[in-house]
Design a protein around this motif. Structure first.
Motif, short mmCIF file in Angstrom:
data_model
loop_
_atom_site.label_atom_id
_atom_site.label_comp_id
_atom_site.label_asym_id
_atom_site.label_seq_id
_atom_site.Cartn_x
_atom_site.Cartn_y
_atom_site.Cartn_z
N LEU A 9 -4.77 7.73 9.97
CA LEU A 9 -5.01 6.55 10.79
C LEU A 9 -5.90 5.55 10.05
O LEU A 9 -5.62 4.35 10.06
CB LEU A 9 -5.63 6.94 12.12
CG LEU A 9 -5.89 5.82 13.11
CD1 LEU A 9 -4.58 5.16 13.52
CD2 LEU A 9 -6.59 6.36 14.33
N SER A 10 -6.93 6.04 9.39
CA SER A 10 -7.85 5.16 8.67
C SER A 10 -7.14 4.47 7.51
O SER A 10 -7.22 3.24 7.36
CB SER A 10 -9.03 5.96 8.13
OG SER A 10 -9.73 6.56 9.18
N ILE A 11 -6.46 5.22 6.68
CA ILE A 11 -5.80 4.66 5.50
C ILE A 11 -4.64 3.75 5.91
O ILE A 11 -4.44 2.69 5.30
CB ILE A 11 -5.33 5.79 4.55
CG1 ILE A 11 -6.54 6.53 3.99
CG2 ILE A 11 -4.49 5.23 3.43
CD1 ILE A 11 -7.55 5.67 3.24
N THR A 12 -3.91 4.11 6.93
CA THR A 12 -2.81 3.25 7.40
C THR A 12 -3.36 1.93 7.93
O THR A 12 -2.78 0.87 7.64
CB THR A 12 -1.98 3.97 8.48
OG1 THR A 12 -1.46 5.18 7.93
CG2 THR A 12 -0.85 3.10 8.97
N ILE A 57 -7.79 -4.15 -4.39
CA ILE A 57 -7.08 -3.38 -3.37
C ILE A 57 -7.31 -1.88 -3.57
O ILE A 57 -7.59 -1.15 -2.62
CB ILE A 57 -5.58 -3.72 -3.39
CG1 ILE A 57 -5.37 -5.14 -2.87
CG2 ILE A 57 -4.77 -2.71 -2.57
CD1 ILE A 57 -3.97 -5.67 -3.09
N ILE A 58 -7.24 -1.43 -4.81
CA ILE A 58 -7.50 -0.02 -5.11
C ILE A 58 -8.93 0.35 -4.71
O ILE A 58 -9.17 1.39 -4.09
CB ILE A 58 -7.24 0.29 -6.58
CG1 ILE A 58 -5.74 0.19 -6.87
CG2 ILE A 58 -7.77 1.67 -6.97
CD1 ILE A 58 -5.39 0.22 -8.35
N GLY A 59 -9.87 -0.53 -5.04
CA GLY A 59 -11.27 -0.30 -4.66
C GLY A 59 -11.44 -0.23 -3.15
O GLY A 59 -12.18 0.61 -2.63
N THR A 60 -10.74 -1.11 -2.43
CA THR A 60 -10.81 -1.11 -0.97
C THR A 60 -10.27 0.19 -0.39
O THR A 60 -10.85 0.76 0.54
CB THR A 60 -10.02 -2.31 -0.41
OG1 THR A 60 -10.58 -3.52 -0.94
CG2 THR A 60 -10.08 -2.34 1.10
N LEU A 61 -9.14 0.66 -0.93
CA LEU A 61 -8.58 1.92 -0.44
C LEU A 61 -9.50 3.11 -0.73
O LEU A 61 -9.68 3.99 0.12
CB LEU A 61 -7.20 2.16 -1.05
CG LEU A 61 -6.09 1.25 -0.51
CD1 LEU A 61 -4.83 1.37 -1.36
CD2 LEU A 61 -5.79 1.57 0.93
N VAL A 67 -15.38 6.11 3.32
CA VAL A 67 -15.97 5.84 4.64
C VAL A 67 -15.33 6.73 5.71
O VAL A 67 -16.03 7.27 6.57
CB VAL A 67 -15.83 4.34 5.00
CG1 VAL A 67 -16.17 4.08 6.46
CG2 VAL A 67 -16.70 3.50 4.09
N ALA A 68 -14.02 6.91 5.65
CA ALA A 68 -13.34 7.76 6.63
C ALA A 68 -13.82 9.20 6.51
O ALA A 68 -14.03 9.88 7.53
CB ALA A 68 -11.83 7.69 6.43
#
Length: 82
Positions: A9-12, A57-61, A67-68
């Motif tokens: 859910l977090s990654i999606t 984007i990679i850093g954000t993921l 964090v999740a």
């Protein structure tokens, strides 16, 4: 299983937000080009390097994953499964 659902859910959610962001940038670039929009914002938007944006984007993921993971462990969901 609950941890996997929480992670997915977090990654999606993060992926959807990133996709909306990229789509918005692409749309604004097309509008700026077609409507001949000028100014600092529009010039920077036109010069945006998607290779560099890919690293962000990679850093954000990765940050989202971290964090999740921390949020899951702090919230003590594992104790609620039993």
């Amino acid at each position: 299983p609950l941890r996997k659902i929480y992670y997915n859910l977090s990654i999606t959610s993060i992926s959807v937000l990133i996709a909306i962001g990229i789509g918005s940038v692409e749309l604004m670039q097309v509008l700026a080009s077609e409507l001949d929009l000028k100014g600092t914002f529009w010039d920077r938007l036109q010069g945006l390097d998607f290779g560099t944006l890919g690293y962000a984007i990679i850093g954000t993921l990765l940050l989202g994953w971290a964090v999740a993971t921390v949020a899951y462990r702090v919230s003590k969901f594992e104790g609620a499964e039993a």
